[in-house]
Design a protein around this motif. Structure first.
Motif, PDB file in Angstrom:
ATOM      1  N   ALA A  13     -28.290  -2.037  -1.526  1.00  0.00           N
ATOM      2  CA  ALA A  13     -27.812  -3.413  -1.514  1.00  0.00           C
ATOM      3  C   ALA A  13     -26.357  -3.447  -1.071  1.00  0.00           C
ATOM      4  O   ALA A  13     -25.566  -2.566  -1.422  1.00  0.00           O
ATOM      5  CB  ALA A  13     -27.949  -4.033  -2.902  1.00  0.00           C
ATOM      6  N   ALA A  14     -26.012  -4.440  -0.301  1.00  0.00           N
ATOM      7  CA  ALA A  14     -24.635  -4.671   0.114  1.00  0.00           C
ATOM      8  C   ALA A  14     -24.392  -6.168   0.091  1.00  0.00           C
ATOM      9  O   ALA A  14     -25.318  -6.969   0.238  1.00  0.00           O
ATOM     10  CB  ALA A  14     -24.378  -4.087   1.497  1.00  0.00           C
ATOM     11  N   TYR A  15     -23.153  -6.542  -0.133  1.00  0.00           N
ATOM     12  CA  TYR A  15     -22.768  -7.953  -0.162  1.00  0.00           C
ATOM     13  C   TYR A  15     -21.853  -8.205   1.022  1.00  0.00           C
ATOM     14  O   TYR A  15     -20.774  -7.621   1.110  1.00  0.00           O
ATOM     15  CB  TYR A  15     -22.077  -8.283  -1.482  1.00  0.00           C
ATOM     16  CG  TYR A  15     -23.006  -8.117  -2.662  1.00  0.00           C
ATOM     17  CD1 TYR A  15     -23.789  -9.176  -3.111  1.00  0.00           C
ATOM     18  CD2 TYR A  15     -23.128  -6.889  -3.304  1.00  0.00           C
ATOM     19  CE1 TYR A  15     -24.649  -9.021  -4.177  1.00  0.00           C
ATOM     20  CE2 TYR A  15     -23.990  -6.716  -4.377  1.00  0.00           C
ATOM     21  CZ  TYR A  15     -24.753  -7.791  -4.808  1.00  0.00           C
ATOM     22  OH  TYR A  15     -25.604  -7.625  -5.856  1.00  0.00           O
ATOM     23  N   VAL A  16     -22.309  -9.064   1.929  1.00  0.00           N
ATOM     24  CA  VAL A  16     -21.636  -9.277   3.211  1.00  0.00           C
ATOM     25  C   VAL A  16     -21.054 -10.671   3.242  1.00  0.00           C
ATOM     26  O   VAL A  16     -21.719 -11.650   2.848  1.00  0.00           O
ATOM     27  CB  VAL A  16     -22.614  -9.067   4.388  1.00  0.00           C
ATOM     28  CG1 VAL A  16     -21.906  -9.273   5.723  1.00  0.00           C
ATOM     29  CG2 VAL A  16     -23.213  -7.668   4.325  1.00  0.00           C
ATOM     30  N   CYS A  17     -19.814 -10.798   3.701  1.00  0.00           N
ATOM     31  CA  CYS A  17     -19.141 -12.090   3.831  1.00  0.00           C
ATOM     32  C   CYS A  17     -19.661 -12.815   5.060  1.00  0.00           C
ATOM     33  O   CYS A  17     -19.708 -12.246   6.157  1.00  0.00           O
ATOM     34  CB  CYS A  17     -17.628 -11.891   3.922  1.00  0.00           C
ATOM     35  SG  CYS A  17     -16.714 -13.422   4.234  1.00  0.00           S
ATOM     36  N   GLY A  18     -20.039 -14.071   4.890  1.00  0.00           N
ATOM     37  CA  GLY A  18     -20.543 -14.848   6.007  1.00  0.00           C
ATOM     38  C   GLY A  18     -19.464 -15.314   6.969  1.00  0.00           C
ATOM     39  O   GLY A  18     -19.770 -15.754   8.071  1.00  0.00           O
ATOM     40  N   GLU A  19     -18.200 -15.208   6.586  1.00  0.00           N
ATOM     41  CA  GLU A  19     -17.106 -15.638   7.453  1.00  0.00           C
ATOM     42  C   GLU A  19     -16.606 -14.509   8.350  1.00  0.00           C
ATOM     43  O   GLU A  19     -16.458 -14.680   9.555  1.00  0.00           O
ATOM     44  CB  GLU A  19     -15.949 -16.194   6.617  1.00  0.00           C
ATOM     45  CG  GLU A  19     -16.259 -17.503   5.926  1.00  0.00           C
ATOM     46  CD  GLU A  19     -16.392 -18.655   6.903  1.00  0.00           C
ATOM     47  OE1 GLU A  19     -15.742 -18.590   7.951  1.00  0.00           O
ATOM     48  OE2 GLU A  19     -17.151 -19.590   6.619  1.00  0.00           O
TER      49      GLU A  19
END
Length: 463
Positions: A13-19
């Motif tokens: 799992a990774a958390y990616v910034c949409g900006e």
């Protein structure tokens, strides 16, 4: 609430910034890279496979080495005309080999139509490939037939997998590729859904790498968000060579193609098109179009000469000043910065002796043009004064100039070129900063009134 994405045993799992596209190992409210809030979403990713085992084109990169710049061969970039003059202008004179161009705009604005027209003309002299991920080949062919485009040399591919697209590209070796759209592309090396931040970033990176190593020019069609920016990670705009936005007012047949980034040409270059039954047609003389409404000569109207990229444009600025029933009168600006309008009204009151504190002020730039330069300061105040006094400006009058907080009129770049454009369209009077007065003599038929202070400009407009 962010919903978790199902993960396989081989994924993490990774958390990616949409900006900005930054990746983090755990969720947090604020992105540590760009500072945006609530933009992190969970994606399931896999460790990328070695290049030799990836599907599709992997490419070969020579080992890097340090080279003295004086030993590097350089020269003017070779350009290929797309057959559409306004598109060539925005691109900086044509399409460069290996260039990657991102084209964004609202749905239905004409992005696919413009690129299909350009690709059909390029297909007459070189191999091209139109990759569609949103429409079927029958839909693309039907649009080409409606536009009366030649279909003999136009190759199309309905595919979204980036590995298969690159395999076909290696086999066909096109000189120009159009990918419509980048949000539909995906790669087998990631398990995230198509359109996610990681898929858009990786797919675009593969296409950029292919373009640079083979010299193939690539057009990427991008969706826009409700705020008007291109959907996907912000890093997408940094990866490409040029970012073009297609703009247009709803209900208007005119379209404006604007360059916000261009490594091969001028930034803020402007191309004007008209949408018709046979697709988009270029408008070589947009000044005549923007002044064709017939409202000039009425109170509250002033013509200005703005400059977009390398082209001077004559546009009309309209103002409406009316008594306000509100305790806090409204200040509405369309096509201009609203905060600058409030500042200019304060300067008009302090240094021009004209107060509009109890009036609603509405300012609009006709034709859907968005003016971002300070040369619009003087025309805006002249239009406001004309509407307030209900007196039109003298006939065939044009103006431009920046206004400082102390009431001085400052010069703007390319003054003589702006005056030449005004003289070409038959204007007889020009109110300009003293620093922009022509030094090589007056233009034929054009009286140039050079002013230094706002009070002088107001007197000249009242004559």
């Amino acid at each position: 609430m962010v919903k978790a994405v199902p993960k396989s045993r081989s994924s993490r799992a990774a958390y990616v910034c949409g900006e900005c596209g930054a990746s983090f190992s755990k969720w947090q409210g604020q992105c540590g890279e760009c500072g945006a809030w609530n933009t992190l979403s969970e994606v399931a990713v896999e460790t990328a496979a070695p290049a030799a085992r990836r599907g599709g084109w992997a490419g070969k990169i020579d080992p890097p080495k340090v080279t003295a710049l004086k030993d590097v061969r350089h020269g003017e970039q070779a350009r290929v005309s797309t057959g559409i003059g306004e598109l060539d202008r925005v691109l900086g004179g044509g399409l460069a080999d290996g260039a990657v161009v991102l084209v964004g705009g609202d749905p239905g604005i004409g992005k696919s139509t413009l690129l299909l027209q350009a690709l059909a003309r390029l297909a007459e002299s070189m191999p091209v490939l139109y990759v569609t991920g949103e429409e079927s080949l029958a839909q693309v062919a039907g649009r080409a037939v409606r536009l009366d485009l030649p279909l003999d040399n136009l190759q199309a591919l309905a595919e979204t997998g980036i590995e298969k697209i690159l395999e076909h590209s290696v086999a066909a070796q096109p000189r120009v590729i159009v990918a419509d759209s980048v949000q539909t592309l995906w790669t087998e090396t990631l398990t995230a859904a198509p359109g996610s931040v990681s898929q858009v970033r990786e797919s675009a990176a593969r296409l950029v790498r292919y373009a640079k190593e083979t010299g193939t020019a690539v057009f990427l069609v991008g969706h826009v968000t409700k705020e008007g920016g291109i959907a996907g990670p912000r890093v997408l705009e940094h990866m490409v060579d040029a970012v073009l936005y297609f703009e247009g007012e709803s209900g208007s047949r005119f379209r404006v193609l604007r360059a916000f980034k261009n490594r091969f040409g001028a930034v803020n270059e402007l191309g004007v098109f008209a949408m018709g039954e046979k697709g988009l047609k270029e408008v070589p003389n947009p000044s005549a179009i923007f002044l064709s409404g017939g409202s000039t000569g009425q109170p509250g109207s002033c013509v200005m000469v703005t400059r977009e990229g390398t082209r001077p444009l004559l546009v009309e600025v309209q103002a409406l000043v009316d008594s306000s029933p509100l305790s806090n009168p409204r200040r509405v600006a369309v096509g201009l910065e609203q905060n600058r309008l409030a500042m200019l009204l304060a300067v008009l009151h302090r240094h021009g002796g004209v107060g509009v504190g109890d009036q609603d002020v509405f300012v609009n730039v006709v034709g859907g043009i968005r003016v971002q330069e300070t040369a619009a300061d003087l025309p805006v105040l002249l239009a406001v004064l004309s509407s307030l006094r209900d007196r039109p400006l003298p006939e065939k009058t044009v103006a431009f100039g920046e206004i400082g907080l102390s009431g001085e009129i400052r010069p703007v770049p390319n003054g003589e070129e702006r005056l030449r454009e005004a003289a070409t369209h038959g204007f007889r009077r020009a109110i300009v900063p003293k620093g922009n007065a022509p030094k090589s003599g007056a233009f034929k038929g054009l009286e140039v009134i050079a002013v230094e202070r706002l009070s002088q400009a107001l007197e000249a407009a009242a004559e």
